[in-house]
Design a protein around this motif. Sequence first.
Motif, PDB file in Angstrom:
ATOM      1  N   ARG A  17       0.825  -1.213   0.000  1.00 45.28           N
ATOM      2  CA  ARG A  17       0.000   0.000   0.000  1.00 45.28           C
ATOM      3  C   ARG A  17       0.859   1.262   0.000  1.00 45.28           C
ATOM      4  O   ARG A  17       0.511   2.264  -0.629  1.00 45.28           O
ATOM      5  N   ALA A  18       1.982   1.233   0.682  1.00 40.41           N
ATOM      6  CA  ALA A  18       2.889   2.387   0.675  1.00 40.41           C
ATOM      7  C   ALA A  18       3.459   2.615  -0.722  1.00 40.41           C
ATOM      8  O   ALA A  18       3.599   3.767  -1.156  1.00 40.41           O
ATOM      9  N   LEU A  19       3.766   1.538  -1.419  1.00 38.21           N
ATOM     10  CA  LEU A  19       4.294   1.649  -2.778  1.00 38.21           C
ATOM     11  C   LEU A  19       3.255   2.271  -3.704  1.00 38.21           C
ATOM     12  O   LEU A  19       3.583   3.161  -4.502  1.00 38.21           O
ATOM     13  N   ILE A  20       2.017   1.843  -3.585  1.00 41.74           N
ATOM     14  CA  ILE A  20       0.952   2.423  -4.399  1.00 41.74           C
ATOM     15  C   ILE A  20       0.793   3.901  -4.077  1.00 41.74           C
ATOM     16  O   ILE A  20       0.671   4.737  -4.972  1.00 41.74           O
ATOM     17  N   SER A  21       0.808   4.227  -2.806  1.00 40.28           N
ATOM     18  CA  SER A  21       0.656   5.614  -2.391  1.00 40.28           C
ATOM     19  C   SER A  21       1.801   6.484  -2.912  1.00 40.28           C
ATOM     20  O   SER A  21       1.587   7.629  -3.309  1.00 40.28           O
ATOM     21  N   ASP A  22       3.012   5.930  -2.927  1.00 38.72           N
ATOM     22  CA  ASP A  22       4.168   6.689  -3.419  1.00 38.72           C
ATOM     23  C   ASP A  22       4.096   6.936  -4.924  1.00 38.72           C
ATOM     24  O   ASP A  22       4.462   8.006  -5.398  1.00 38.72           O
ATOM     25  N   PHE A  23       3.652   5.939  -5.682  1.00 37.86           N
ATOM     26  CA  PHE A  23       3.621   6.070  -7.137  1.00 37.86           C
ATOM     27  C   PHE A  23       2.437   6.886  -7.633  1.00 37.86           C
ATOM     28  O   PHE A  23       2.532   7.526  -8.677  1.00 37.86           O
ATOM     29  N   ALA A  24       1.318   6.848  -6.931  1.00 38.42           N
ATOM     30  CA  ALA A  24       0.122   7.569  -7.378  1.00 38.42           C
ATOM     31  C   ALA A  24       0.203   9.024  -6.919  1.00 38.42           C
ATOM     32  O   ALA A  24       0.619   9.323  -5.811  1.00 38.42           O
ATOM     33  N   GLY A  25      -0.203   9.901  -7.778  1.00 36.60           N
ATOM     34  CA  GLY A  25      -0.279  11.300  -7.390  1.00 36.60           C
ATOM     35  C   GLY A  25      -1.456  11.511  -6.445  1.00 36.60           C
ATOM     36  O   GLY A  25      -2.335  10.658  -6.305  1.00 36.60           O
ATOM     37  N   ASP A  26      -1.480  12.671  -5.789  1.00 38.02           N
ATOM     38  CA  ASP A  26      -2.555  12.954  -4.834  1.00 38.02           C
ATOM     39  C   ASP A  26      -3.930  12.871  -5.487  1.00 38.02           C
ATOM     40  O   ASP A  26      -4.878  12.392  -4.889  1.00 38.02           O
ATOM     41  N   LYS A  27      -4.026  13.332  -6.718  1.00 36.86           N
ATOM     42  CA  LYS A  27      -5.310  13.364  -7.415  1.00 36.86           C
ATOM     43  C   LYS A  27      -5.815  11.961  -7.762  1.00 36.86           C
ATOM     44  O   LYS A  27      -7.017  11.726  -7.805  1.00 36.86           O
ATOM     45  N   THR A  31      -8.052   6.160  -7.121  1.00 37.44           N
ATOM     46  CA  THR A  31      -8.167   5.335  -8.321  1.00 37.44           C
ATOM     47  C   THR A  31      -7.086   4.260  -8.341  1.00 37.44           C
ATOM     48  O   THR A  31      -7.350   3.111  -8.711  1.00 37.44           O
ATOM     49  N   ALA A  32      -5.882   4.618  -7.945  1.00 31.43           N
ATOM     50  CA  ALA A  32      -4.783   3.648  -7.923  1.00 31.43           C
ATOM     51  C   ALA A  32      -5.077   2.510  -6.950  1.00 31.43           C
ATOM     52  O   ALA A  32      -4.851   1.331  -7.264  1.00 31.43           O
ATOM     53  N   PHE A  33      -5.603   2.842  -5.778  1.00 30.22           N
ATOM     54  CA  PHE A  33      -5.947   1.792  -4.823  1.00 30.22           C
ATOM     55  C   PHE A  33      -7.099   0.939  -5.334  1.00 30.22           C
ATOM     56  O   PHE A  33      -7.132  -0.277  -5.123  1.00 30.22           O
ATOM     57  N   GLY A  34      -8.042   1.556  -6.028  1.00 25.89           N
ATOM     58  CA  GLY A  34      -9.135   0.795  -6.617  1.00 25.89           C
ATOM     59  C   GLY A  34      -8.645  -0.198  -7.651  1.00 25.89           C
ATOM     60  O   GLY A  34      -9.047  -1.365  -7.656  1.00 25.89           O
ATOM     61  N   TYR A  36      -5.615  -1.407  -7.859  1.00 24.03           N
ATOM     62  CA  TYR A  36      -4.800  -2.409  -7.165  1.00 24.03           C
ATOM     63  C   TYR A  36      -5.684  -3.525  -6.610  1.00 24.03           C
ATOM     64  O   TYR A  36      -5.423  -4.709  -6.820  1.00 24.03           O
ATOM     65  N   HIS A  37      -6.749  -3.141  -5.920  1.00 21.77           N
ATOM     66  CA  HIS A  37      -7.611  -4.156  -5.320  1.00 21.77           C
ATOM     67  C   HIS A  37      -8.403  -4.926  -6.375  1.00 21.77           C
ATOM     68  O   HIS A  37      -8.639  -6.124  -6.215  1.00 21.77           O
ATOM     69  N   LEU A  38      -8.780  -4.281  -7.469  1.00 20.07           N
ATOM     70  CA  LEU A  38      -9.445  -4.980  -8.561  1.00 20.07           C
ATOM     71  C   LEU A  38      -8.519  -6.035  -9.158  1.00 20.07           C
ATOM     72  O   LEU A  38      -8.907  -7.199  -9.330  1.00 20.07           O
ATOM     73  N   MET A  39      -7.292  -5.646  -9.472  1.00 22.10           N
ATOM     74  CA  MET A  39      -6.351  -6.580 -10.089  1.00 22.10           C
ATOM     75  C   MET A  39      -5.966  -7.721  -9.133  1.00 22.10           C
ATOM     76  O   MET A  39      -5.810  -8.863  -9.556  1.00 22.10           O
ATOM     77  N   THR A  40      -5.827  -7.390  -7.859  1.00 20.26           N
ATOM     78  CA  THR A  40      -5.526  -8.431  -6.875  1.00 20.26           C
ATOM     79  C   THR A  40      -6.655  -9.449  -6.803  1.00 20.26           C
ATOM     80  O   THR A  40      -6.418 -10.656  -6.779  1.00 20.26           O
ATOM     81  N   GLY A  41      -7.885  -8.971  -6.793  1.00 23.48           N
ATOM     82  CA  GLY A  41      -9.031  -9.875  -6.748  1.00 23.48           C
ATOM     83  C   GLY A  41      -9.174 -10.707  -8.000  1.00 23.48           C
ATOM     84  O   GLY A  41      -9.444 -11.908  -7.938  1.00 23.48           O
ATOM     85  N   VAL A  42      -8.983 -10.087  -9.162  1.00 30.08           N
ATOM     86  CA  VAL A  42      -9.094 -10.806 -10.428  1.00 30.08           C
ATOM     87  C   VAL A  42      -7.982 -11.855 -10.546  1.00 30.08           C
ATOM     88  O   VAL A  42      -8.209 -12.962 -11.034  1.00 30.08           O
ATOM     89  N   ALA A  43      -6.778 -11.525 -10.098  1.00 33.36           N
ATOM     90  CA  ALA A  43      -5.657 -12.464 -10.186  1.00 33.36           C
ATOM     91  C   ALA A  43      -5.795 -13.614  -9.193  1.00 33.36           C
ATOM     92  O   ALA A  43      -5.262 -14.706  -9.428  1.00 33.36           O
ATOM     93  N   ALA A  44      -6.502 -13.399  -8.094  1.00 29.45           N
ATOM     94  CA  ALA A  44      -6.628 -14.439  -7.072  1.00 29.45           C
ATOM     95  C   ALA A  44      -7.422 -15.644  -7.566  1.00 29.45           C
ATOM     96  O   ALA A  44      -7.157 -16.775  -7.143  1.00 29.45           O
ATOM     97  N   ILE A  45      -8.369 -15.430  -8.458  1.00 34.04           N
ATOM     98  CA  ILE A  45      -9.203 -16.542  -8.930  1.00 34.04           C
ATOM     99  C   ILE A  45      -8.378 -17.555  -9.729  1.00 34.04           C
ATOM    100  O   ILE A  45      -8.331 -18.732  -9.361  1.00 34.04           O
TER     101      ILE A  45
END
Length: 91
Positions: A17-27, A31-34, A36-45
């Motif tokens: 989560r820190a890595l995502i926060s560092d790479f994503a701009g404030d704006k 969206t970046a966290f969304g 991330y969690h979408l891709m994590t969920g899709v990859a888990a199946i």
Amino acid sequence: MTMLYGVMAGFAEGPERALISDFAGDKYRGTAFGWYHLMTGVAAIPAGLIFGLVWQWQGAELAFRYAGLLALCAALGMHLWAWPVHSRRRA
């Protein structure tokens, strides 16, 4: 083994989560966290299905070795591709 996995997952979640926060701009941080969690969920199946199939056909040891190898490749890929450029210059 399950407790060890839980501890490892707990140690990994914060830096991810820190890595995502560092790479994503404030704006775009939400969206970046969304994504991330979408891709994590899709990859888990498919990951769970493949792990289960390898376990069924070849046994638990090979399934865990395969998962460990994939995790190592992912970590290496993350280091080579997504690590900030200024961190590489200092090393």
